[in-house]
Design an enzyme around this catalytic site. Structure first.
Site, PDB file in Angstrom:
ATOM      1  N   GLY A 148       5.139 -36.706  14.782  1.00  7.49           N
ATOM      2  CA  GLY A 148       4.929 -35.661  15.765  1.00  7.49           C
ATOM      3  C   GLY A 148       3.471 -35.600  16.185  1.00  7.49           C
ATOM      4  N   CYS A 149       3.219 -34.933  17.304  1.00  4.88           N
ATOM      5  CA  CYS A 149       1.858 -34.880  17.836  1.00  4.88           C
ATOM      6  C   CYS A 149       0.932 -34.039  16.963  1.00  4.88           C
ATOM      7  CB  CYS A 149       1.877 -34.359  19.269  1.00  4.88           C
ATOM      8  SG  CYS A 149       2.769 -32.803  19.504  1.00  4.88           S
ATOM      9  N   TYR A 150       1.335 -32.816  16.648  1.00  2.00           N
ATOM     10  CA  TYR A 150       0.500 -31.989  15.777  1.00  2.00           C
ATOM     11  C   TYR A 150       0.278 -32.640  14.409  1.00  2.00           C
ATOM     12  CZ  TYR A 150       0.674 -27.797  18.806  1.00  2.00           C
ATOM     13  OH  TYR A 150       0.533 -26.880  19.827  1.00  2.00           O
TER      14      TYR A 150
END
Length: 343
Positions: A148-150
């Site tokens: 995921g990005c975070y």
């Protein structure tokens, strides 16, 4: 020349895959799927890639997974949709990089609890695709769960300290993201009038990326950690700025910390350590870099580390291509060696 298919080509991650792959010398995109846009010219929907690669000749297709016959497939579908697609591709022996959250957890109960979905397509050999931590496993796998990005920005910001057992078991992440992280579909949250000149937290203790960050740092630490994560929405299009906090177990200096980070990431092209200055969103915009800096320690032993990534590149499509490069034995930088769009 290896062939690539993109399943789910109308979202932001699909768009970024097309942009970045147009600069890749080892692959050619042959299929881009969309049920809604099937039959339409690819470059009518994505005019930003017109005249690049072979894209003017491509149309969106509504093609079943069992009919796909390419060397690599990027699955850029929503959470829950990938698990109905990836197992078929896996059985065919196709290299798959899945950009959804469906294969990021070995613990299916954890996935179902945080995503609110029943998982139906478990693949034991799927590998979490954070190259800086799992490169050797990625090389041997044909199914990659793109992070995921975070979690990408958060994990990379604290990995050296956690791996060296230098911080206490409580770690806090405060992340701020551009609105593209919410996806291409419009919503009240991402409406211009609500985002412009504003900033706000959301899902302050219950964001589904929290357990993803925790499990990867616990893997590094080889013990349980108490990881807290709160995201915020910024009135910008791209980028994630993460501020990570924890308390040091011993008295070391910022210079010592910088040396630890430089040693940990010494072979990582896409990690840039800032001995001075601070990472910025503009510095990484459009790139696959993760910039890490800060490294300040207060009078109580609290250390603060800051990271910056482009949520659509290192946080999604760029990292997916990095994973493809590793699997296929290409130069890891192929298609990704560009600098930030600053200003």
């Amino acid at each position: 020349m290896k062939t690539v298919s993109i399943i789910g080509g109308t979202g932001y991650t699909g768009s970024e895959l097309l942009r970045l792959l147009s600069n890749h010398d080892e692959v050619e995109v042959v299929n881009v799927t969309s049920r809604k846009e099937a039959g339409k010219n690819l470059t009518d929907y994505h005019p930003q890639v017109r005249n690049l690669s072979n894209y003017n000749d491509l149309k969106f297709q509504n093609i079943a997974p069992e009919d796909i016959d390419s060397d690599i497939v990027f699955c850029a579908t929503p959470h829950g949709a990938s698990m109905a697609i990836v197992p078929t591709l896996h059985e065919k022996g196709i290299n798959v990089i899945d950009l959804s959250g469906d294969y990021r957890f070995e613990d299916i109960d954890m996935y179902e609890s945080w995503y609110g979905l029943k998982h139906s397509g478990k693949i034991d050999s799927a590998v979490y695709g954070l190259p800086e931590l799992h490169r050797e496993k990625i090389k041997k796998s044909k199914t990659i769960a793109n992070p995921g990005c975070y979690p990408t920005g958060a994990i990379l910001s604290m990995a050296p300290l956690v791996a060296n057992d230098l911080v206490e078991d409580r770690i806090i992440f405060d992340s701020k993201s551009g609105v593209s992280g919410a996806g291409v579909e419009a919503s009240q949250t991402t409406h211009f009038a609500n985002v412009n000149e504003n900033i706000g937290p959301y899902k302050i203790t219950k964001h589904r990326h929290s357990p993803e960050i925790g499990k990867e740092l616990q893997y590094l630490a080889n013990k349980n950690l108490k990881v807290s994560f709160t995201p915020h929405l910024l009135p910008v299009t791209r980028g994630i700025l993460t501020t990570a906090h924890s308390f040091l177990k011993e008295d070391i200096s910022p210079i010592d910390v910088i040396e630890i980070y430089e040693e940990f990431y010494k072979d990582e092209f896409f990690i840039r350590i800032f001995e001075e200055g601070m990472p910025s969103l503009t510095g990484v915009r459009g790139t696959n870099f993760c910039d890490i800096g800060g490294f300040e320690i207060d009078q109580y032993g609290r250390i603060v580390v800051v990271s910056a990534i482009d949520n659509l590149v290192k946080g999604a499509s760029g990292q997916a291509i990095q994973n493809m490069n590793i699997i296929m034995g290409f130069d890891e930088k192929e298609g990704l060696g560009v600098g930030g769009l600053k200003p």
